[in-house]
Design an enzyme around this catalytic site. Structure first.
Site, PDB file in Angstrom:
ATOM      1  N   HIS A  64       0.807  -1.212   0.000  1.00  0.00           N
ATOM      2  CA  HIS A  64       0.000   0.000   0.000  1.00  0.00           C
ATOM      3  C   HIS A  64       0.844   1.269   0.000  1.00  0.00           C
ATOM      4  O   HIS A  64       1.968   1.278   0.478  1.00  0.00           O
ATOM      5  CB  HIS A  64      -0.883   0.039   1.255  1.00  0.00           C
ATOM      6  CG  HIS A  64      -1.750  -1.156   1.417  1.00  0.00           C
ATOM      7  ND1 HIS A  64      -2.046  -1.689   2.648  1.00  0.00           N
ATOM      8  CD2 HIS A  64      -2.396  -1.932   0.516  1.00  0.00           C
ATOM      9  CE1 HIS A  64      -2.843  -2.741   2.494  1.00  0.00           C
ATOM     10  NE2 HIS A  64      -3.066  -2.903   1.213  1.00  0.00           N
ATOM     11  N   TYR A 133       3.007   1.349  13.810  1.00  0.00           N
ATOM     12  CA  TYR A 133       3.767   2.235  12.937  1.00  0.00           C
ATOM     13  C   TYR A 133       3.364   3.691  13.108  1.00  0.00           C
ATOM     14  O   TYR A 133       2.215   4.013  13.357  1.00  0.00           O
ATOM     15  CB  TYR A 133       3.679   1.822  11.471  1.00  0.00           C
ATOM     16  CG  TYR A 133       2.305   1.674  10.875  1.00  0.00           C
ATOM     17  CD1 TYR A 133       1.816   2.614   9.981  1.00  0.00           C
ATOM     18  CD2 TYR A 133       1.515   0.568  11.158  1.00  0.00           C
ATOM     19  CE1 TYR A 133       0.572   2.476   9.397  1.00  0.00           C
ATOM     20  CE2 TYR A 133       0.265   0.409  10.579  1.00  0.00           C
ATOM     21  CZ  TYR A 133      -0.199   1.372   9.705  1.00  0.00           C
ATOM     22  OH  TYR A 133      -1.441   1.226   9.136  1.00  0.00           O
TER      23      TYR A 133
END
Length: 188
Positions: A64, A133
């Site tokens: 992505h 993240y």
């Protein structure tokens, strides 16, 4: 606290980060992010969002990226283990289309800094994994792009999981290959 170890990955801007881990009879302590240490290492990013996901063995997420609102990412695993992948999508880069793969786990404490201009994804190797993240820009739901995780041109050697099938979601199986994404103008 000791300094972190930063290793270049052979693709400009991509770094493995290994924080200093202090261990004693009680367990361990580490800084997962220190802006000053990162700047001293040449990694400058103003992170604006933290994300976390939990997935089971065989789940494949990616590859992505956001095109109009590109995201730099600092990725790590809180529990379990993943096979992490970054693909250079910067048209003017000498490593355009090259992938970099690394195992990230709760045990090895490694992190991967992925700059803007890359597609990113991972495969869960352990029974479950919690993946965390930091992002350099906000998630933009109308700016979702991807490339095929199984595009042979990327030369990604996804690990075999002893009979457990790789399980990408349906959308991730519809993304174009790298060459198709390039034709569409879906690169940086």
């Amino acid at each position: 606290m000791g300094k972190l170890t930063v290793t270049r990955c052979g693709i400009d801007g991509l770094f493995i980060i290994e924080p200093s881990v202090l261990r004693d009879e009680r367990g361990y302590f580490m800084e997962t992010y220190n802006q000053q240490d990162f700047k001293e290492a040449g990694i400058c990013c103003d992170f604006v969002q933290d994300n976390q996901s939990m997935s089971s063995r065989g789940i494949l997420r990616g590859l992505h990226y956001q095109l109009a609102h590109p995201q730099a990412k600092l990725v790590r695993v809180f529990s379990g283990e993943v096979f992490d992948v970054a693909v250079d999508l910067r048209a003017d880069s000498p490593t355009f289309g090259k992938s970099f793969c690394v195992c990230l786990s709760a045990e090895n404490h490694r992190q991967l800094f992925v700059p803007e201009g890359f597609a990113h994804g991972y495969l869960v190797l352990s029974e479950t994994a919690v993946f965390c993240y930091k992002c350099g820009s906000f998630y933009a739901p109308d700016d979702q792009y991807g490339i095929r995780w199984d595009d042979p041109a990327l030369d990604i050697k996804w690990p075999e999981l002893n009979g457990v099938p790789l399980r990408p979601n349906a959308r991730d199986c519809t993304w174009p290959t790298l060459s198709q994404a390039k034709e569409k103008g879906w690169i940086f």
